[in-house]
Scaffold this motif. Sequence first.
Motif, PDB file in Angstrom:
ATOM      1  N   ASP A  77       0.868  -1.174   0.000  1.00  0.00           N
ATOM      2  CA  ASP A  77       0.000   0.000   0.000  1.00  0.00           C
ATOM      3  C   ASP A  77       0.909   1.229   0.000  1.00  0.00           C
ATOM      4  OD1 ASP A  77       0.872   0.488   2.665  1.00  0.00           O
ATOM      5  OD2 ASP A  77      -0.825  -0.585   3.512  1.00  0.00           O
ATOM      6  N   PRO A  78       0.353   2.437  -0.004  1.00  0.00           N
ATOM      7  CA  PRO A  78       1.215   3.621  -0.075  1.00  0.00           C
ATOM      8  C   PRO A  78       2.269   3.697   1.040  1.00  0.00           C
ATOM      9  CG  PRO A  78      -1.021   4.239  -0.619  1.00  0.00           C
ATOM     10  CD  PRO A  78      -1.068   2.802  -0.150  1.00  0.00           C
ATOM     11  N   GLU A  79       1.969   3.204   2.244  1.00  0.00           N
ATOM     12  CA  GLU A  79       2.949   3.247   3.336  1.00  0.00           C
ATOM     13  C   GLU A  79       4.058   2.220   3.174  1.00  0.00           C
ATOM     14  OE1 GLU A  79       1.130   2.973   7.208  1.00  0.00           O
ATOM     15  OE2 GLU A  79       1.072   5.142   7.400  1.00  0.00           O
ATOM     16  N   THR A  80       3.756   1.065   2.552  1.00  0.00           N
ATOM     17  CA  THR A  80       4.736  -0.029   2.488  1.00  0.00           C
ATOM     18  C   THR A  80       5.346  -0.230   1.102  1.00  0.00           C
ATOM     19  OG1 THR A  80       3.034  -1.695   2.003  1.00  0.00           O
ATOM     20  CG2 THR A  80       3.534  -1.252   4.338  1.00  0.00           C
ATOM     21  N   GLU A  81       4.856   0.482   0.102  1.00  0.00           N
ATOM     22  CA  GLU A  81       5.310   0.270  -1.272  1.00  0.00           C
ATOM     23  C   GLU A  81       6.828   0.401  -1.425  1.00  0.00           C
ATOM     24  OE1 GLU A  81       4.100   1.656  -5.751  1.00  0.00           O
ATOM     25  OE2 GLU A  81       3.664   3.031  -4.104  1.00  0.00           O
ATOM     26  N   GLU A  82       7.411   1.393  -0.786  1.00  0.00           N
ATOM     27  CA  GLU A  82       8.864   1.601  -0.890  1.00  0.00           C
ATOM     28  C   GLU A  82       9.629   0.412  -0.303  1.00  0.00           C
ATOM     29  OE1 GLU A  82      11.785   3.882  -2.581  1.00  0.00           O
ATOM     30  OE2 GLU A  82       9.665   4.417  -2.536  1.00  0.00           O
ATOM     31  N   PHE A  83       9.138  -0.126   0.812  1.00  0.00           N
ATOM     32  CA  PHE A  83       9.756  -1.310   1.419  1.00  0.00           C
ATOM     33  C   PHE A  83       9.741  -2.479   0.434  1.00  0.00           C
ATOM     34  CE2 PHE A  83       9.041  -5.372   3.598  1.00  0.00           C
ATOM     35  CZ  PHE A  83      10.233  -5.482   4.295  1.00  0.00           C
ATOM     36  N   TRP A  84       8.573  -2.754  -0.169  1.00  0.00           N
ATOM     37  CA  TRP A  84       8.457  -3.896  -1.088  1.00  0.00           C
ATOM     38  C   TRP A  84       9.253  -3.668  -2.368  1.00  0.00           C
ATOM     39  CZ3 TRP A  84       7.525  -8.057   1.190  1.00  0.00           C
ATOM     40  CH2 TRP A  84       6.678  -8.100   2.291  1.00  0.00           C
ATOM     41  N   ASN A  85       9.336  -2.425  -2.842  1.00  0.00           N
ATOM     42  CA  ASN A  85      10.182  -2.127  -3.997  1.00  0.00           C
ATOM     43  C   ASN A  85      11.645  -2.426  -3.673  1.00  0.00           C
ATOM     44  OD1 ASN A  85       7.987  -1.315  -5.506  1.00  0.00           O
ATOM     45  ND2 ASN A  85       8.329   0.869  -5.162  1.00  0.00           N
ATOM     46  N   GLY A  86      12.068  -2.069  -2.465  1.00  0.00           N
ATOM     47  CA  GLY A  86      13.435  -2.363  -2.042  1.00  0.00           C
ATOM     48  C   GLY A  86      13.692  -3.864  -1.992  1.00  0.00           C
ATOM     49  N   CYS A  87      12.756  -4.608  -1.435  1.00  0.00           N
ATOM     50  CA  CYS A  87      12.913  -6.073  -1.382  1.00  0.00           C
ATOM     51  C   CYS A  87      13.064  -6.649  -2.779  1.00  0.00           C
ATOM     52  CB  CYS A  87      11.725  -6.719  -0.671  1.00  0.00           C
ATOM     53  SG  CYS A  87      11.694  -6.440   1.111  1.00  0.00           S
ATOM     54  N   ARG A  88      12.258  -6.159  -3.725  1.00  0.00           N
ATOM     55  CA  ARG A  88      12.346  -6.644  -5.105  1.00  0.00           C
ATOM     56  C   ARG A  88      13.746  -6.412  -5.672  1.00  0.00           C
ATOM     57  NH1 ARG A  88       8.094  -4.072  -7.422  1.00  0.00           N
ATOM     58  NH2 ARG A  88       9.454  -2.408  -8.099  1.00  0.00           N
ATOM     59  N   ASP A  89      14.396  -5.337  -5.215  1.00  0.00           N
ATOM     60  CA  ASP A  89      15.771  -5.032  -5.647  1.00  0.00           C
ATOM     61  C   ASP A  89      16.823  -5.651  -4.724  1.00  0.00           C
ATOM     62  OD1 ASP A  89      14.682  -3.510  -7.697  1.00  0.00           O
ATOM     63  OD2 ASP A  89      14.835  -1.628  -6.562  1.00  0.00           O
ATOM     64  N   HIS A  90      16.378  -6.517  -3.798  1.00  0.00           N
ATOM     65  CA  HIS A  90      17.244  -7.170  -2.810  1.00  0.00           C
ATOM     66  C   HIS A  90      17.952  -6.154  -1.925  1.00  0.00           C
ATOM     67  CE1 HIS A  90      17.386 -11.390  -4.798  1.00  0.00           C
ATOM     68  NE2 HIS A  90      16.195 -10.828  -4.916  1.00  0.00           N
ATOM     69  N   ARG A  91      17.190  -5.154  -1.511  1.00  0.00           N
ATOM     70  CA  ARG A  91      17.658  -4.128  -0.578  1.00  0.00           C
ATOM     71  C   ARG A  91      16.643  -4.044   0.551  1.00  0.00           C
ATOM     72  NH1 ARG A  91      17.346   1.016  -3.195  1.00  0.00           N
ATOM     73  NH2 ARG A  91      18.654   1.799  -1.532  1.00  0.00           N
ATOM     74  N   LEU A  92      17.112  -4.095   1.791  1.00  0.00           N
ATOM     75  CA  LEU A  92      16.220  -4.011   2.938  1.00  0.00           C
ATOM     76  C   LEU A  92      16.103  -2.545   3.357  1.00  0.00           C
ATOM     77  CD1 LEU A  92      14.528  -5.685   4.930  1.00  0.00           C
ATOM     78  CD2 LEU A  92      16.535  -5.711   6.428  1.00  0.00           C
ATOM     79  N   LEU A  93      14.969  -1.938   3.030  1.00  0.00           N
ATOM     80  CA  LEU A  93      14.747  -0.528   3.338  1.00  0.00           C
ATOM     81  C   LEU A  93      13.865  -0.386   4.566  1.00  0.00           C
ATOM     82  CD1 LEU A  93      14.028   0.888  -0.245  1.00  0.00           C
ATOM     83  CD2 LEU A  93      16.215   0.775   0.982  1.00  0.00           C
ATOM     84  N   ILE A  94      14.259   0.529   5.433  1.00  0.00           N
ATOM     85  CA  ILE A  94      13.441   0.882   6.594  1.00  0.00           C
ATOM     86  C   ILE A  94      13.339   2.403   6.633  1.00  0.00           C
ATOM     87  CG2 ILE A  94      14.022  -1.185   7.931  1.00  0.00           C
ATOM     88  CD1 ILE A  94      16.017   0.524   9.536  1.00  0.00           C
ATOM     89  N   GLN A  95      12.410   2.900   7.407  1.00  0.00           N
ATOM     90  CA  GLN A  95      12.249   4.345   7.521  1.00  0.00           C
ATOM     91  C   GLN A  95      13.148   4.913   8.609  1.00  0.00           C
ATOM     92  OE1 GLN A  95       7.998   4.613   8.241  1.00  0.00           O
ATOM     93  NE2 GLN A  95       7.682   5.394   6.168  1.00  0.00           N
TER      94      GLN A  95
END
Length: 137
Positions: free
Chosen positions: A11-29
Motif C-alpha cells: 500500500d502507499p505506506e509499504t510500497e517503498e519497502f516492497w520495492n526495495g525487497c524486489r531489488d534485494h535491498r532491505l529498506l526501513i524508515q
Amino acid sequence: MGYEKPLPAPDPETEEFWNGCRDHRLLIQRCGSCGTHRFPPTSFCPHCQSDETEWVEASGRGRVFSWIVVRHPVPREIYAGDVPYVVAIVALDEGVRMVGNLVGIDPDAVAADLPVKVTFENVTDEITLPEFEPIGD
C-alpha cells in the motif's frame, strides 16, 4: 505452477519497502527530524511525531530476538511440505524488529541472540520476500 501462498499487498505506506525487497535491498524508515529508525513503516515518527520520513538501506544484520517453530501447517494444503519451519523476530542492528522466516538452519538449533542476515526469495515478478539466515563463522 505459480506461487500459491498468501502474498503481501503493498500500500502507499509499504510500497517503498516492497520495492526495495524486489531489488534485494532491505529498506526501513528513518525520521527526518530526530533520526529514529522505524519498522513497520508509518506516516509519522512514534518518537517525536514528525511526519518527515526518509527511506534508508538497513544493514540486513541482526540477532534472533524470539522465534516459533511451525510444525502443524495451517492451511494444510498450502504449507504441508514446508513444516517444520521457523518464524523469527529479528532485532536489526538499526534498533528495529522485523518478522521473517529463518532459513538455512535446523529448527531445533535456533537460539536467542543467534546472529543473522537478510536474504531474499523472489516469489513472483512483483513480490520478493525478506528472510533471514544464520551468519556463518
